[in-house]
Write an enzyme that holds these catalytic residues in place. Structure first.
Site, mmCIF file in Angstrom:
data_model
loop_
_atom_site.group_PDB
_atom_site.id
_atom_site.type_symbol
_atom_site.label_atom_id
_atom_site.label_comp_id
_atom_site.label_asym_id
_atom_site.label_seq_id
_atom_site.Cartn_x
_atom_site.Cartn_y
_atom_site.Cartn_z
ATOM 1 N N ARG A 59 16.770 -53.619 8.598
ATOM 2 C CA ARG A 59 16.234 -52.872 7.398
ATOM 3 C C ARG A 59 16.392 -51.371 7.751
ATOM 4 O O ARG A 59 16.489 -50.359 6.915
ATOM 5 C CB ARG A 59 14.761 -53.181 6.959
ATOM 6 N N TYR A 112 24.516 -41.814 -16.761
ATOM 7 C CA TYR A 112 24.534 -43.247 -16.826
ATOM 8 C C TYR A 112 23.027 -43.945 -17.197
ATOM 9 O O TYR A 112 22.116 -43.407 -17.075
ATOM 10 C CB TYR A 112 24.518 -43.737 -15.103
ATOM 11 N N ASP A 186 25.966 -37.208 -9.211
ATOM 12 C CA ASP A 186 26.423 -38.617 -9.230
ATOM 13 C C ASP A 186 27.921 -38.350 -9.448
ATOM 14 O O ASP A 186 28.246 -37.984 -10.814
ATOM 15 C CB ASP A 186 25.687 -39.349 -10.286
ATOM 16 N N LYS A 211 31.598 -49.681 -7.652
ATOM 17 C CA LYS A 211 32.624 -49.118 -8.543
ATOM 18 C C LYS A 211 34.047 -48.945 -7.637
ATOM 19 O O LYS A 211 34.492 -49.995 -7.095
ATOM 20 C CB LYS A 211 32.426 -47.808 -9.371
#
Ligand SMILES: *Cc1c(COP(=O)(O)O)cnc(C)c1O
Length: 393
Positions: A59, A112, A186, A211
């Protein structure tokens, strides 16, 4: 052990980042370990304190992820990359690292859907004040800023109409602003290859790696890139909020990145050819693709981008019913609510990506009921065109 960075996009996709791995394998290794073991207490303490190289616990960071991060940083031309569990995690970690209760955030109206929802709901929970601005207002950001404006969060190109933020106008307007907020972009639709976001003046660049970066619709990940002093608090929050990407996903993303440049080149070429053909089709009333001279941001795209991208949108004559018929008749192109993968996909923005907006809200940004958005894949154009022609007939 970073070697000299190659400059061509295909070479960088393949050889960017770390040098060859110590065990000599040509392909990057995958270390699935979630936990590391140590030889002594001194070694454990030294690792915790950062005096000894090595990882502790996945983590916090893991060797596979570090390798993927260095390839991503090389691609974007960034000092550092923070890989995380999704594009949304990349945005949420950025918000959490940059903003404090009472801060003001400026965001673009064309955003988005998930990011808009996060800014509305979590922004309110955290006591942030958020203003959404149309793209046209971004050249005069100074007049919209307050003393408390901490973050400007934009997206370019936008989805689904592939409109652009004018970076030069934005930066010029900011020179007149009372102070300099953190600028985050972004750039998912541009990839690191389609534009130089950091070179344009942004402090942080974000991508949904789900993507184009992954590119095969088989992983969920995100990344934030920038200078080390900007990324350090994001990395710290990634650890605290548990938003790291697991080693298997990081490895799969690293593998996808090796072919990013050739996928992107083919996808952009396919999008341009399909946009041209659609523009000449009698059943199509309008095509939105920045590579077409008819697009309002064509000149801006030529100046600001290295490629026009692989997203296009088109309006089918006859409104919702005609769009529904075309959508339902596609046989090769997938009806899928995503973008960037090797397979071409189409979605209907009014009922999917932008369904949370009111009809008036959709109209404000130009999303009509007859609009379909396509993400061009790597198939052969004649096959894609036959599918579109038959669906439109
Ligand atoms: C998909 C997408 C996101 C969210 O990414 P996830 O990986 O789905 O969390 C954010 N911004 C843009 C522009 C996207 O296309």
């Amino acid at each position: 052990m970073t070697k000299e960075q190659p400059s061509g996009p295909s070479t960088r996709s393949l050889h960017g980042g770390r040098g060859r791995h110590p065990h000599g394998g040509l392909a990057p290794p995958l270390f699935p370990a979630a936990v590391n073991a140590f030889g002594s207490l001194e070694e454990t303490i030294a690792t915790f304190e950062g005096r000894r190289e090595g990882t502790l616990y996945a983590r916090f960071g893991h060797p596979t992820g570090l390798s993927t991060e260095s390839r991503l940083a090389a691609l974007e031309g960034a000092e550092d990359a923070v890989l995380c569990s999704s594009g949304m995690a990349a945005v949420a970690l950025t918000l959490s690292a940059v903003c404090r209760t009472g801060d003001h955030v400026l965001a673009s109206l064309e955003q988005y859907g998930g990011v808009a929802e996060l800014l509305h709901k979590v922004g309110a929970d955290w006591g942030l004040e958020v203003d959404f601005l149309p793209l046209e207002a971004l050249g005069d950001l100074g007049s919209r800023m307050r003393d408390t404006t901490r973050l400007v969060l934009l997206e370019s190109p936008t989805n689904p109409l592939v409109r652009l933020v004018d970076f030069r106008a934005l930066m010029a307007g900011l020179e007149r602003a009372p102070h300099r907020p953190v600028l985050a972009l972004d750039a998912t639709l541009a990839t690191p290859l389609g534009q130089d976001s950091l070179g344009a003046g942004f402090d942080l660049v974000l991508h949904s790696a789900t993507k184009y970066l992954g590119g095969h619709d088989d992983l969920t990940a995100g990344v934030v890139l920038g200078s080390r002093d900007r990324t350090a608090p994001i990395r710290e929050r990634r650890r605290m909020l548990g938003a790291n990407c697991d080693p298997e996903t990081a490895w799969l993303l690293d593998r996808g990145l090796m072919t990013l440049a050739i996928r992107w080149e083919r996808q952009c070429a396919n999008a341009l050819e399909l946009a041209r053909r659609l523009e000449a089709h009698p059943k199509v009333t309008r095509v939105f693709y920045p590579g077409l001279p008819s697009h309002p941001h064509h000149e801006l795209a030529r100046r600001q981008m290295r490629a026009f991208g692989a997203i296009l949108a088109f309006e089918v004559q006859g409104g919702f019913e005609a769009a529904r018929r075309t959508f339902d008749r596609l046989r090769l192109i997938a009806r899928a609510p995503s973008l960037g993968g090797v397979e071409s996909m189409v979605l209907h923005p009014a009922t999917s990506s932008h369904r949370s907006l009111s009809e008036a809200g959709r109209r404000e940004i130009g999303i009509t009921d007859g609009l379909l958005r396509m993400s061009a894949g790597i198939e052969d154009v004649p096959d894609l065109w036959r599918d579109l022609e038959e669906a439109l007939a």
